[in-house]
Motif scaffolding. Structure first.
Motif: not given
Length: 283
Positions: A152-154, A174-192
């Motif tokens: 991908m382009r920077s 690198r691939v996000l612009h200056d004001d870019g956002l990263l959204f993560t979804v992770t499991p908590s220890p209570r998951h399953l």
């Protein structure tokens, strides 16, 4: 699943050649760069931009992809899916990259809420990329290794989403612009949690969220965090599908899994617990 749209057309301008990093153009079923490197677009609509020496390793198998598609379509993960889509839509992005997109389920919901947005699904599994290519008419699908430089382009993306997938902080930055956002979804220890011990599943690291923050430090700062708690009442067949779509599928084959399930009620209540984190790109 949406009908086929213009294959990759909305995202080709954001892609680069994985060999020389020059821009790519599409001609029929081929992506090519000015220096002569060419990459086929599969008839199912995805492009394979893995370098020639790349190995898929633990990429999702056809069985895992089918299980994930079946389980997600049943709506069991509606809570994190809709909360993620709503959160991303507030950013008003032009391009959303789903890093570790799987079937494209989450990206599709995001694009449903953002009518002027293009989506790019990245996954190392060609079986996942095949499904993601048809997940939404405004999404392009590319086979890529998240641990290598992304094709991908920077500064191309407004948002990167990362759901239950590896995180390459430097490349996301690198691939996000200056004001870019990263959204993560992770499991908590209570998951399953009620399934882990009786079925011999992989447990969630109790410091999972802390380790995620540490891995992203220096590239991103935490902007907000939501803990999402819900429950699903699953039949034994649905539990088999759930286990089959995740990393425990590599450790617990279906037959031993069904034997162990006999000790649990049918259906069985299963806690679903997620952490939705929003990170802002650091300069």
């Amino acid at each position: 699943m949406h009908d086929d749209g213009p294959v990759l057309a909305d995202v080709v301008r954001y892609l680069v050649c994985p060999v020389c990093e020059a821009g790519l153009e599409q001609a029929d079923r081929t992506l090519h760069c000015p220096t002569g490197h060419a990459f086929d677009v599969a008839r199912q609509g995805y492009a394979n931009l893995l370098p020639g020496n790349a190995r898929p390793g633990t990429a999702d198998t056809p069985e895992m992809v089918r299980a994930r598609d079946e389980f997600l379509r049943a709506g069991h993960f509606t809570v994190p899916t809709e909360r993620l889509a709503r959160s991303v839509s507030r950013a008003g992005p032009s391009l959303v990259v789903d890093a570790g997109a799987g079937t494209g389920h989450y990206l599709s919901r995001v694009l449903d809420r953002t009518p002027d947005t293009a989506g790019l699904a990245l996954d190392i599994s060609k079986h996942a990329a095949r499904r993601a290519a048809k997940a939404h008419p405004r999404a392009g699908s590319v086979v890529a290794d998240l641990w290598r430089p992304l094709p991908m382009r920077s500064g191309a993306a407004d948002v990167v989403i990362n759901v239950f997938a590896p995180r390459n902080a430097a490349e996301f930055h690198r691939v996000l612009h200056d004001d870019g956002l990263l959204f993560t979804v992770t499991p908590s220890p209570r998951h399953l949690a009620t399934l882990v011990k009786p079925l011999g599943l992989l447990s969630i690291d109790k410091r999972k969220t802390e380790r995620t923050d540490a891995a992203l430090a220096g590239y991103f700062k935490l902007d907000s965090r939501q803990e999402l708690e819900t429950e699903a009442v699953l039949t034994h067949d649905e539990v088999v599908t759930l286990v089959g779509m995740g990393p425990s599928a590599h450790h617990v084959p279906p037959e031993p899994l069904r034997e162990r399930l006999k000790q649990l009620p049918d259906p069985v209540p299963v806690p679903l617990s997620f952490v939705l984190s929003t990170y802002r790109r650091l300069e």
